[in-house]
Scaffold this active site. Structure first.
Site, PDB file in Angstrom:
ATOM      1  N   GLU A  21      -3.669  23.669 108.425  1.00 35.50           N
ATOM      2  CA  GLU A  21      -4.057  23.919 109.784  1.00 35.50           C
ATOM      3  C   GLU A  21      -4.279  25.232 110.074  1.00 35.50           C
ATOM      4  O   GLU A  21      -3.757  25.995 110.932  1.00 35.50           O
ATOM      5  CB  GLU A  21      -2.613  23.724 110.712  1.00 35.50           C
ATOM      6  N   ASN A  63      -6.161  21.333 104.982  1.00 35.08           N
ATOM      7  CA  ASN A  63      -5.614  20.242 105.258  1.00 35.08           C
ATOM      8  C   ASN A  63      -5.662  20.616 107.032  1.00 35.08           C
ATOM      9  O   ASN A  63      -5.148  21.924 107.352  1.00 35.08           O
ATOM     10  CB  ASN A  63      -4.352  19.960 104.903  1.00 35.08           C
ATOM     11  N   HIS A  75      -3.051  12.120 112.663  1.00 31.43           N
ATOM     12  CA  HIS A  75      -2.120  11.730 113.510  1.00 31.43           C
ATOM     13  C   HIS A  75      -2.949  11.285 114.683  1.00 31.43           C
ATOM     14  O   HIS A  75      -3.220  12.084 115.646  1.00 31.43           O
ATOM     15  CB  HIS A  75      -1.233  13.102 113.893  1.00 31.43           C
ATOM     16  N   GLU A 108      -2.009  12.329 106.522  1.00 38.25           N
ATOM     17  CA  GLU A 108      -0.794  12.048 107.111  1.00 38.25           C
ATOM     18  C   GLU A 108      -0.951  11.076 108.263  1.00 38.25           C
ATOM     19  O   GLU A 108      -0.615  11.273 109.568  1.00 38.25           O
ATOM     20  CB  GLU A 108      -0.484  13.351 107.900  1.00 38.25           C
ATOM     21  N   ASP A 130      -0.618   8.323 111.007  1.00 37.70           N
ATOM     22  CA  ASP A 130       0.074   7.393 111.675  1.00 37.70           C
ATOM     23  C   ASP A 130      -0.706   7.201 113.287  1.00 37.70           C
ATOM     24  O   ASP A 130      -1.420   8.057 113.428  1.00 37.70           O
ATOM     25  CB  ASP A 130       1.376   7.969 112.137  1.00 37.70           C
TER      26      ASP A 130
END
Ligand code: XIL
Length: 447
Positions: A157, A198, A234, A262, A264
């Protein structure tokens, strides 16, 4: 007939049972996601919590996935809570589990602004001190797991939404060079590990992903060891970026791998069959975009069950973001992943109730099992679940259902208080049973 009665008189066992829907498949019958992914040349992963890797959670984590990412266990605040005092317990446990199940590990994460130890963030450091703290951290952690980590999220990030560098302890203290240095130090500690940057909100083509693209391009040009980019993903229900595949492709064309790290898809609670169907479409399109680009190597979900997701506590009012519900029943999203990986779905995606059998704990002579009846686009006012044991297992006790066993045949009907299964909800009952030799999972039938 040898019968075992719990809760209700025998006469009541098979009367008044009116089933509205029948769905004969349990998820145990479907081809595991990791096998489907392997056939596509892909790796499918999940974030995990080390302490949960037993029972059904462990069976699914080990059986369905070919890669594990520690959800928190490798973060700086976890591994070095006090300066110079290390705690590798959970990280070691996850790495050992992965090796026992022939899985890759994605190391997550070495350089981040969040979940750092207080001694680090509260300290006053010169630039030189900060640089050597970071170098030591990377050398120590990457070195400890040298040869055991397929890929590291080295930097996590680093960007703001507008593509500028995020103001962090690292950027503020070391300037943007911290990124190249971190990659170089990680490479020195484990030359075989693939090294990633990432970030989130970099799934589609936008200002932030373009900043990441330009950074990777300049790192490659400078000879810095950068092997891949991680797109966290996400996502919010119905908001998979239309440019996802194009974005993956442009990174691939730079000569780096891409991973969805990641994934979702959160929805406003409560879930219902319409939202679950949209979620299936969303998971399917993300996985399909990765399948379409050969350099997209891994899709990892950030928790595989709704009982182990960060979403509910992080985004109040949102949840149900993963492919399995909180009782380990596969949701339509699971079948969306399977279909994108070339699998055929054996469970109707909507308009059905299904039953899923799971062993939650097992010891040398006995085990505890549970069966979850889930409805999506359908509902029940009463239910009965049947199965046949293949290895002499014998039910000894049941709760939240009335179970009888005759020879190998088991039949369990709802108790007086849990016959209703509403659309989008589930009911679970449990039992103890004995076993010897082996304890294969039977196929359960609802009806
Ligand atoms: C999350 C974990 O899942 C939570 O348990 C923890 O409380 C906070 O961090 N982006 C990342 C992950 O890179 O490390 C975050 O994980 C989720 C967002």
């Amino acid at each position: 007939m040898r019968s075992l009665r719990l809760g209700l008189p025998l006469a009541a066992l098979f009367t008044g049972v009116a089933l509205l829907f029948t769905a004969p498949t349990a998820h145990a019958a479907d081809t595991p996601l990791r096998d489907l992914a392997a056939a596509q040349g892909k790796v499918i992963g999940t974030a995990v919590t080390g302490s949960k890797l037993t029972g059904t959670y462990g069976d699914l984590a080990g059986g369905q996935f070919s890669s594990l990412t520690p959800g928190n266990a490798m973060k700086w605040g976890t591994v070095e809570p006090t300066q110079g005092t290390f705690n590798w317990t959970e990280a070691d446990q996850i790495v050992a589990f992965a090796q026992a199940h022939d899985q890759q590990v994605r190391g997550h994460t070495l350089v981040w602004h969040s979940q750092n130890p207080g001694w680090l963030t509260n300290g006053t450091w010169t630039s030189a001190q900060l640089g050597s703290l970071l170098q030591n951290h990377i050398s120590t952690e990457v070195g400890r797991y040298k040869g055991e980590i397929a890929a590291w999220d080295v930097v996590n990030e680093p960007f703001n939404e507008d593509g500028s560098y995020r103001s962090t302890i690292w950027y503020n203290g070391l300037g943007s060079d911290y990124i190249a240095n971190a990659l170089t130090w990680a490479h020195a500690a484990d030359p075989a590990a693939k090294l990633y940057i990432n970030d989130y909100n970099v799934e589609g083509v936008n200002a932030k992903s373009t900043a990441l693209y330009n950074l990777v391009k300049s790192l490659k040009a400078a000879g810095v060891p950068i092997d891949g980019v991680g797109l966290q993903a996400h996502l919010i229900l119905g908001q998979v970026p239309a440019t996802l595949q194009q974005n993956i492709q442009r990174f691939a064309d730079l000569g780096v791998d891409v991973a969805i790290t990641e994934l979702d898809v959160r929805m406003a609670l409560p879930s219902d069959s319409t939202k679950l169907a949209q979620q299936k479409a969303d998971f399917k399109s993300v996985v399909a975009a990765c399948v379409a680009v050969s350099r997209c190597v891994n899709v990892t979900v950030w928790g595989f069950t709704d009982s182990d997701s960060w979403v509910d506590s992080t985004f109040p009012g949102y949840g149900a973001a993963t492919p399995y519900d909180a009782n380990y029943a596969p949701k339509p999203a699971y079948h969306g992943i399977a279909e994108a990986l070339g699998g055929t779905t054996t469970t109707p995606p909507t308009g059905a109730c299904t039953a899923a059998y799971a062993v939650s704990s097992q010891w040398n002579t006995g085990f505890t099992g549970q069966v979850t009846i889930s409805c999506s686009g359908a509902s029940l006012t009463s239910w009965k679940v049947n199965w046949t044991y293949g290895a002499g297992q014998q039910i000894t006790q049941a709760w939240n259902a009335t179970c009888t066993q005759s020879g190998a045949s088991v039949s369990c009907a709802n108790a007086s208080y849990n016959g209703t299964v509403a659309d989008g909800s589930s009911v679970t009952f449990g039992f103890n049973a004995s076993w010897t030799g082996s304890n294969p999972v039977p196929t359960v039938t609802l009806g």
